[in-house]
Structure formats: C-alpha cells, structure tokens
Design a protein around this motif. Structure first.
Motif, PDB file in Angstrom:
ATOM      1  N   MET A  76     -12.497  18.887  29.199  1.00 24.33           N
ATOM      2  CA  MET A  76     -13.981  19.021  29.563  1.00 24.33           C
ATOM      3  C   MET A  76     -14.978  20.550  28.111  1.00 24.33           C
ATOM      4  O   MET A  76     -13.982  21.144  28.300  1.00 24.33           O
ATOM      5  CB  MET A  76     -14.317  19.258  30.914  1.00 24.33           C
ATOM      6  CG  MET A  76     -15.974  20.555  31.019  1.00 24.33           C
ATOM      7  SD  MET A  76     -16.142  20.157  33.253  1.00 24.33           S
ATOM      8  CE  MET A  76     -16.093  18.422  33.888  1.00 24.33           C
ATOM      9  N   THR A  77     -16.011  19.990  28.189  1.00 26.87           N
ATOM     10  CA  THR A  77     -16.266  21.074  27.624  1.00 26.87           C
ATOM     11  C   THR A  77     -16.496  22.627  28.018  1.00 26.87           C
ATOM     12  O   THR A  77     -17.040  22.581  30.032  1.00 26.87           O
ATOM     13  CB  THR A  77     -17.101  21.280  26.600  1.00 26.87           C
ATOM     14  OG1 THR A  77     -18.987  20.487  27.545  1.00 26.87           O
ATOM     15  CG2 THR A  77     -17.057  19.923  25.215  1.00 26.87           C
ATOM     16  N   GLN A  78     -17.430  23.529  27.681  1.00 28.00           N
ATOM     17  CA  GLN A  78     -17.601  24.650  28.216  1.00 28.00           C
ATOM     18  C   GLN A  78     -18.942  24.977  28.233  1.00 28.00           C
ATOM     19  O   GLN A  78     -19.220  24.922  30.228  1.00 28.00           O
ATOM     20  CB  GLN A  78     -18.083  26.054  27.395  1.00 28.00           C
ATOM     21  CG  GLN A  78     -17.750  27.557  28.309  1.00 28.00           C
ATOM     22  CD  GLN A  78     -17.443  28.643  27.160  1.00 28.00           C
ATOM     23  OE1 GLN A  78     -16.203  28.534  26.549  1.00 28.00           O
ATOM     24  NE2 GLN A  78     -18.091  29.607  27.334  1.00 28.00           N
ATOM     25  N   LYS A  79     -19.519  23.983  27.963  1.00 31.21           N
ATOM     26  CA  LYS A  79     -21.015  23.680  28.457  1.00 31.21           C
ATOM     27  C   LYS A  79     -21.135  22.589  29.657  1.00 31.21           C
ATOM     28  O   LYS A  79     -21.472  22.715  30.708  1.00 31.21           O
ATOM     29  CB  LYS A  79     -21.906  23.049  27.061  1.00 31.21           C
ATOM     30  CG  LYS A  79     -23.267  22.354  27.330  1.00 31.21           C
ATOM     31  CD  LYS A  79     -23.723  22.160  26.709  1.00 31.21           C
ATOM     32  CE  LYS A  79     -25.533  21.820  27.698  1.00 31.21           C
ATOM     33  NZ  LYS A  79     -26.327  20.708  27.220  1.00 31.21           N
ATOM     34  N   GLN A  80     -20.095  21.872  30.289  1.00 32.58           N
ATOM     35  CA  GLN A  80     -19.727  21.036  30.802  1.00 32.58           C
ATOM     36  C   GLN A  80     -18.997  21.810  31.925  1.00 32.58           C
ATOM     37  O   GLN A  80     -19.383  21.293  33.138  1.00 32.58           O
ATOM     38  CB  GLN A  80     -18.832  19.458  30.608  1.00 32.58           C
ATOM     39  CG  GLN A  80     -19.415  18.078  29.717  1.00 32.58           C
ATOM     40  CD  GLN A  80     -18.587  17.860  28.647  1.00 32.58           C
ATOM     41  OE1 GLN A  80     -17.378  18.151  28.566  1.00 32.58           O
ATOM     42  NE2 GLN A  80     -19.300  16.447  28.794  1.00 32.58           N
TER      43      GLN A  80
END
Length: 355
Positions: free
Chosen positions: A1-5
């Motif tokens: 999972m990306t930091q944005k997600q």
C-alpha cells in the motif's frame, strides 16, 4: 500500500471514529474500530479494557522502545454545537465532528505512521503503538493503568494537536480544595470573624502569590482560584467558605514540592486532590526533537495536559490540528493537516529510527 493510500485509509478511519460516540469510559466501539485497522493490516494487537496496542514486527528486547500514543475517547459535545457532532462531513477542506481535532486526527496519523514502519527490520528502536482510553478524565483504565503491563518505554511521542510543532514540555496540574473558616452567626448581630469577609484577604494572597522558579520553556507556575462556595441562607453567616485552586506546574517543580510550599504558606487550610499529574518534558537536544527541528518545526511549551502526565520517560507532544479547537463547538480538523501530519511523522521518525 502506498503512503497516499495509507493516508486515505487513515482519514476513512477518522470518519468512522467520529461517527461512534466514545466518551471517556464508553470507548468500546471505537476500540473495535481500531482493532479492525490492525486486523486489516495483519498486525497482531492486544486489547486491555478499551486500550488497544501493538508492537512492530521485528521487536527486539535488546533495543530501546519508542512509544507512539494518542487517545480515542472524547469529551461530551457542548451546547454550542450547530452541527451534528457525530456526523463526519467535509466542508471547505475541514472534516467536522466530535474528536476530529482532539485527538482523532493525531491518532489515525500515528496509526498510519506505525503501520508504515511496522515491517521495517532495521530500526534503532522498537515501536509500541498505544491507542488509549480515558485520557480526557485521566481515568484508572487510561494509559496510566495500562503502563504496568507494557514493556519499558525509553521515549514517547504523544499525539495531541500542536500544528505539528514540537511541544518539548507540558505543564502539570494540581487541584486544591481550600477552606477559609470563621464564626457562624445570625446576620443581624455583629461578627468580626465573618468567613466571607475573611476570604477577601485570602483571595488577595492567592492573586498576588508567585513561585520563585521560572521555566525557560513553560514560564511561571500559574495559580488560579476557579471556584468559591459558601452559605445557604440569607440571614446566616456561614462557618466557612470553600475554594478550589487550579495550579499549572512548570518543569522546575514536582507537584509534591508545590503542595508542600502552598500548604506551609497559604493563609487557609489546603488539601490536594491528587499529586499524579506532573509536568513532563524532553531535552531539546534529544535526537527525536532534533529530527523535527531539522525539518523546520519549532519548539514550545504546552499549557495543556495529556497522557504525557502518566509517563516517567522523556516525552514529546506532537500532532496535526490546533489545540485551540479542542473541546470547542463544531470541532474540525483540516484534511491537509492530516495528510501533512502523516508525512511529517514519517519524516521525523525516519531521521530518528535510522540505525
């Protein structure tokens, strides 16, 4: 999972927390929501009463421990609310709802930060994440009650709204019950020992009293008379006047020292309610503080209490949101404050946790 997600999921969790009433001692449903966060990310956790906590994946008993802590209980909404306190909705970039600013935004930001570092094998410290209950009323099942069951903590980051600046000290709190005595009598007769008149000199004494030691970060100890009560009939002079004193203690005194000084010098009877809410601080040269300073964050002393008062280790208060919004009507936090808060938490800890 990306930091944005991860950030988007944290904001979704905050909306869920807002929608669930979680007054102090009544946080069981928000505790379940926090458990669901850990379950979603396959992170083992422990729940004790309504406190939920977890350790990073590669915990090593030989390393020092960093505590990440914020609370999920709230005060009750005040009568000034014109919006539904349990309806999380966004207007003009603001997420409204009870507990959004104090301290839901901090809590979900720390949960996202903990999750970001959870599976990192090369950290200088263990990380212990605690979502605590009963912070607002300093209850027996708050962080204070949980601490005996936790591993030794070497340094703590406590999430409270500070505009992501570094509160390197926090004032302690002492509350005293004071009694000014006199001679009871009928109001129609002379009385040179009227307890209410005797109180005038006592109030002046408290108003003018100062403590000798001033803190560079927290300033002076602040003593305030906040309550006064006496009498129950118009024609009876009461035997005593009851006062309540609120004393905000800097880091130059322990609460016990303040109690000893005031009880020996005050011109009336005093009894402290509790000595446990001491001031707290962290050395400005501590690596955790220096990591924040390197990112342009400023340092200051906080006049408000938090779960830091339960800790004996050095502790830093830091989080998104603004303390002046706490306990206010139509409480809110900006979405961008959460986004920036998570980014800054991660950047600060990257500097601090590097092996």
């Amino acid at each position: 999972m990306t930091q944005k997600q991860l950030t988007e999921k944290a904001i979704d969790l905050l909306k869920e927390l807002i929608s669930i009433p979680s007054f102090s001692k009544e946080e069981d449903k928000t505790a379940e929501a926090i458990q669901n966060w850990f379950t979603f990310f396959s992170i083992p956790f422990t729940r004790e009463n309504n406190n939920v906590y977890a350790k990073n994946k590669f915990w090593n008993d030989g390393k020092p421990t960093l505590l990440l802590n914020s609370h999920h209980d709230t005060v009750k909404p005040n009568q000034g609310y014109t919006k539904d306190p349990f309806d999380p909705h966004i207007e003009d970039g603001k997420l409204y709802g009870l507990g959004s600013n104090d301290a839901g935004g901090c809590l979900v930001s720390l949960l996202a930060t903990f999750t970001h570092f959870y599976a990192n094998e090369n950290l200088s410290h263990n990380i212990l994440m605690v979502a605590s209950a009963e912070e607002e009323n300093a209850g027996k099942n708050s962080l204070r009650g949980l601490l005996p069951n936790l591993p030794k903590i070497d340094v703590a980051l406590v999430g409270e709204p500070t505009l992501m600046n570094l509160a390197i000290a926090e004032k302690g709190l002492l509350v005293f019950d004071a009694v000014v005595k006199g001679t009871p009598s009928h109001a129609a007769h002379p009385n040179e020992d009227n307890a209410i008149y005797n109180t005038i000199k006592v109030l002046e004494w408290f108003k003018n009293y100062t403590f000798n030691k001033t803190s560079e970060v927290l300033g002076e100890v602040k003593l305030t008379v906040t309550q006064i009560n006496a009498g129950n009939q118009h024609n009876v002079v009461p035997s005593q006047v009851d006062l309540v004193l609120d004393v905000r203690v800097n880091d130059k005194y322990t609460n016990q020292e303040i109690a000893t000084i005031l009880k020996s010098e005050a011109p009336c009877e005093l009894k402290e309610r509790s000595l446990r809410l001491n001031s707290s601080s962290i050395d400005k040269n501590h690596a955790l503080v220096q990591s924040g300073i390197a990112l342009g964050r400023t340092t200051y002393g906080s006049p408000t209490l938090s779960d830091q008062a339960a800790l004996t280790c050095q502790s830093l208060k830091l989080g998104p949101g603004d303390s002046t919004r706490s306990h206010s009507a139509n409480e809110y936090i900006y979405i961008h404050e959460i986004e920036e808060g998570i980014d800054l938490y991660i950047e600060i800890l990257e500097g601090f946790l590097a092996p």
